[in-house]
Design a protein around this motif. Structure first.
Motif, PDB file in Angstrom:
ATOM      1  N   VAL A   1     -24.663 -45.019  72.973  1.00  0.00           N
ATOM      2  CA  VAL A   1     -25.532 -44.214  72.127  1.00  0.00           C
ATOM      3  C   VAL A   1     -26.207 -43.081  72.896  1.00  0.00           C
ATOM      4  O   VAL A   1     -26.558 -42.048  72.321  1.00  0.00           O
ATOM      5  N   ASN A   2     -26.360 -43.253  74.217  1.00  0.00           N
ATOM      6  CA  ASN A   2     -27.005 -42.216  75.036  1.00  0.00           C
ATOM      7  C   ASN A   2     -26.010 -41.389  75.845  1.00  0.00           C
ATOM      8  O   ASN A   2     -26.416 -40.505  76.592  1.00  0.00           O
TER       9      ASN A   2
ATOM     10  N   SER B   1     -24.922 -41.926  53.138  1.00  0.00           N
ATOM     11  CA  SER B   1     -25.665 -43.057  53.689  1.00  0.00           C
ATOM     12  C   SER B   1     -26.220 -42.721  55.076  1.00  0.00           C
ATOM     13  O   SER B   1     -25.567 -42.020  55.868  1.00  0.00           O
ATOM     14  N   LEU B   2     -27.400 -43.235  55.350  1.00  0.00           N
ATOM     15  CA  LEU B   2     -28.021 -43.060  56.664  1.00  0.00           C
ATOM     16  C   LEU B   2     -27.982 -44.353  57.476  1.00  0.00           C
ATOM     17  O   LEU B   2     -28.627 -44.446  58.521  1.00  0.00           O
ATOM     18  N   ASP B   3     -27.246 -45.339  57.000  1.00  0.00           N
ATOM     19  CA  ASP B   3     -27.239 -46.647  57.657  1.00  0.00           C
ATOM     20  C   ASP B   3     -26.814 -46.562  59.116  1.00  0.00           C
ATOM     21  O   ASP B   3     -27.442 -47.152  60.001  1.00  0.00           O
ATOM     22  N   GLU B   4     -25.730 -45.829  59.376  1.00  0.00           N
ATOM     23  CA  GLU B   4     -25.222 -45.739  60.745  1.00  0.00           C
ATOM     24  C   GLU B   4     -26.215 -45.020  61.658  1.00  0.00           C
ATOM     25  O   GLU B   4     -26.486 -45.469  62.781  1.00  0.00           O
ATOM     26  N   LEU B   5     -26.775 -43.927  61.175  1.00  0.00           N
ATOM     27  CA  LEU B   5     -27.761 -43.194  61.972  1.00  0.00           C
ATOM     28  C   LEU B   5     -29.008 -44.048  62.209  1.00  0.00           C
ATOM     29  O   LEU B   5     -29.555 -44.071  63.311  1.00  0.00           O
ATOM     30  N   ASN B   6     -29.451 -44.724  61.169  1.00  0.00           N
ATOM     31  CA  ASN B   6     -30.620 -45.592  61.321  1.00  0.00           C
ATOM     32  C   ASN B   6     -30.386 -46.659  62.375  1.00  0.00           C
ATOM     33  O   ASN B   6     -31.265 -46.940  63.203  1.00  0.00           O
ATOM     34  N   SER B   7     -29.206 -47.270  62.351  1.00  0.00           N
ATOM     35  CA  SER B   7     -28.915 -48.332  63.312  1.00  0.00           C
ATOM     36  C   SER B   7     -28.907 -47.801  64.740  1.00  0.00           C
ATOM     37  O   SER B   7     -29.350 -48.482  65.667  1.00  0.00           O
ATOM     38  N   MET B   8     -28.453 -46.564  64.926  1.00  0.00           N
ATOM     39  CA  MET B   8     -28.399 -45.988  66.269  1.00  0.00           C
ATOM     40  C   MET B   8     -29.797 -45.643  66.797  1.00  0.00           C
ATOM     41  O   MET B   8     -30.139 -45.970  67.930  1.00  0.00           O
ATOM     42  N   VAL B   9     -30.601 -44.978  65.978  1.00  0.00           N
ATOM     43  CA  VAL B   9     -31.923 -44.572  66.463  1.00  0.00           C
ATOM     44  C   VAL B   9     -32.895 -45.747  66.574  1.00  0.00           C
ATOM     45  O   VAL B   9     -33.934 -45.640  67.232  1.00  0.00           O
ATOM     46  N   MET B  10     -32.548 -46.872  65.939  1.00  0.00           N
ATOM     47  CA  MET B  10     -33.398 -48.053  66.032  1.00  0.00           C
ATOM     48  C   MET B  10     -33.006 -48.971  67.184  1.00  0.00           C
ATOM     49  O   MET B  10     -33.673 -49.962  67.450  1.00  0.00           O
TER      50      MET B  10
ATOM     51  N   PRO C   1     -32.963 -50.490  70.722  1.00  0.00           N
ATOM     52  CA  PRO C   1     -33.975 -50.479  71.790  1.00  0.00           C
ATOM     53  C   PRO C   1     -33.595 -49.568  72.955  1.00  0.00           C
ATOM     54  O   PRO C   1     -34.459 -49.014  73.624  1.00  0.00           O
ATOM     55  N   SER C   2     -32.290 -49.414  73.176  1.00  0.00           N
ATOM     56  CA  SER C   2     -31.834 -48.597  74.309  1.00  0.00           C
ATOM     57  C   SER C   2     -31.755 -47.107  73.985  1.00  0.00           C
ATOM     58  O   SER C   2     -31.555 -46.289  74.881  1.00  0.00           O
ATOM     59  N   PHE C   3     -31.907 -46.748  72.720  1.00  0.00           N
ATOM     60  CA  PHE C   3     -31.769 -45.333  72.339  1.00  0.00           C
ATOM     61  C   PHE C   3     -32.843 -44.481  73.006  1.00  0.00           C
ATOM     62  O   PHE C   3     -34.038 -44.790  72.958  1.00  0.00           O
ATOM     63  N   ASN C   4     -32.398 -43.402  73.627  1.00  0.00           N
ATOM     64  CA  ASN C   4     -33.311 -42.480  74.316  1.00  0.00           C
ATOM     65  C   ASN C   4     -33.403 -41.172  73.530  1.00  0.00           C
ATOM     66  O   ASN C   4     -32.481 -40.365  73.558  1.00  0.00           O
ATOM     67  N   PRO C   5     -34.522 -40.937  72.822  1.00  0.00           N
ATOM     68  CA  PRO C   5     -34.644 -39.729  71.991  1.00  0.00           C
ATOM     69  C   PRO C   5     -34.885 -38.451  72.790  1.00  0.00           C
ATOM     70  O   PRO C   5     -34.887 -37.362  72.228  1.00  0.00           O
ATOM     71  N   TYR C   6     -35.074 -38.589  74.102  1.00  0.00           N
ATOM     72  CA  TYR C   6     -35.416 -37.417  74.914  1.00  0.00           C
ATOM     73  C   TYR C   6     -34.203 -36.790  75.597  1.00  0.00           C
ATOM     74  O   TYR C   6     -34.328 -35.765  76.265  1.00  0.00           O
ATOM     75  N   ILE C   7     -33.032 -37.385  75.423  1.00  0.00           N
ATOM     76  CA  ILE C   7     -31.823 -36.799  75.993  1.00  0.00           C
ATOM     77  C   ILE C   7     -31.528 -35.458  75.320  1.00  0.00           C
ATOM     78  O   ILE C   7     -31.678 -35.317  74.110  1.00  0.00           O
ATOM     79  N   LYS C   8     -31.095 -34.482  76.127  1.00  0.00           N
ATOM     80  CA  LYS C   8     -30.839 -33.137  75.606  1.00  0.00           C
ATOM     81  C   LYS C   8     -29.354 -32.782  75.715  1.00  0.00           C
ATOM     82  O   LYS C   8     -28.649 -33.273  76.596  1.00  0.00           O
ATOM     83  N   ASP C   9     -28.919 -31.925  74.805  1.00  0.00           N
ATOM     84  CA  ASP C   9     -27.546 -31.432  74.900  1.00  0.00           C
ATOM     85  C   ASP C   9     -27.496 -30.282  75.900  1.00  0.00           C
ATOM     86  O   ASP C   9     -28.489 -29.989  76.580  1.00  0.00           O
TER      87      ASP C   9
ATOM     88  N   LEU D   1     -38.156 -39.971  64.490  1.00  0.00           N
ATOM     89  CA  LEU D   1     -38.136 -39.388  65.826  1.00  0.00           C
ATOM     90  C   LEU D   1     -39.445 -38.669  66.167  1.00  0.00           C
ATOM     91  O   LEU D   1     -39.867 -38.664  67.324  1.00  0.00           O
ATOM     92  N   LYS D   2     -40.086 -38.080  65.176  1.00  0.00           N
ATOM     93  CA  LYS D   2     -41.385 -37.443  65.427  1.00  0.00           C
ATOM     94  C   LYS D   2     -42.444 -38.486  65.754  1.00  0.00           C
ATOM     95  O   LYS D   2     -43.309 -38.268  66.599  1.00  0.00           O
TER      96      LYS D   2
END
Length: 258
Positions: A31-32, A54-63, A65-73, A95-96
């Protein structure tokens, strides 16, 4: 033959145990990861998502524990930037909340005196915008008869200022505290051309705050200077979440629930 049976009995549980752990670990580690596109899985999914899907897949990824929201492209954009640009509002809310949690944790410790000195109106707006809910509540207790329906600057009222709070839960709690203290959800914002709270929230497709305002008595028939009610304004401004929820509300009032 008997030995083979015993060996099979040992292998199968071991295989099942391995499979049970391999999938989640693999998914959480990926995911990261930066993909050949220079983006993460979350970024690619946000970019490809279409309204109504559906947002199910996106929800599962951002939820995860290992997901890092600060990674940049490669261009320096985060998953939150992708959610905002591609108008995936539910993911943006989440995310906000994560991005600003430390800021609002600090704000919750700020004192009444940090905001209120000579001008109580300006102090109140600053406390609301900062997300300093304890200071706001203390103000409301100390000034129970204070008129909360004032308008300053380019059309900022105490209730409208809650739109500046990035944590949706904190914004909602602040909004409720103000309405319970007498703030009018149907106040017309003269300096914003006669807009109502619904127009303010739906300008950024903030549908959860719009729904909260409606639950507190906001009149969805109020029109702005251009003659548009909040439903018409939502589609004019491309605020699809607000528009869809308002359409559902209007249909339910006509006993035609979608």
């Amino acid at each position: 033959m008997e030995k083979n049976v015993k060996m099979t009995k040992k292998i199968i549980p071991a295989l099942l145990l391995a499979l049970s752990f391999s999938s989640p670990v693999s998914a959480s580690s990926k995911v990261n990861s930066i993909l050949p596109s220079g983006k993460t899985m979350v970024m690619e999914n946000l970019e490809a998502w279409k309204f109504g899907e559906s947002l199910d897949e996106l929800n599962s990824m951002v939820m995860m524990p290992s997901f890092n929201p600060y990674i940049k492209d490669r261009k320096g954009s985060t998953a939150l930037d992708y959610a905002v640009i591609n108008k995936v509002k539910p993911i943006e809310y989440h995310l906000k909340k994560e991005k600003y949690k430390y800021q609002y944790r600090t704000a919750s410790k700020m004192k009444y005196s940090d905001f209120f000195s000579d001008d109580l109106k300006i102090g109140l707006l600053k406390a609301i915008a900062a997300g300093a809910l304890p200071a706001v509540k203390e103000f409301l207790v100390k000034h129970p008869d204070f008129d909360l329906n004032f308008e300053l600057g380019a059309g900022i009222t105490p209730l409208a200022a809650t739109a500046l709070i990035h944590d949706i839960d904190l914004a909602g709690l602040t909004f409720v505290a103000l309405t319970e203290a007498g703030a009018d959800v149907n106040q017309v914002l003269v300096r914003q051309g006669g807009a109502g709270l619904g127009h303010v929230f739906c300008a950024k497709d903030n549908f959860l705050m719009m729904l909260l305002a409606i639950s507190k008595g906001y009149d969805i028939n109020l029109r702005n200077k251009d003659g548009a009610d909040v439903y018409e304004y939502s589609y004019q401004s491309g605020s699809l979440y607000c528009g869809q929820h308002l359409e559902n509300i209007m249909n339910s009032l006509n006993e035609q629930v979608l």
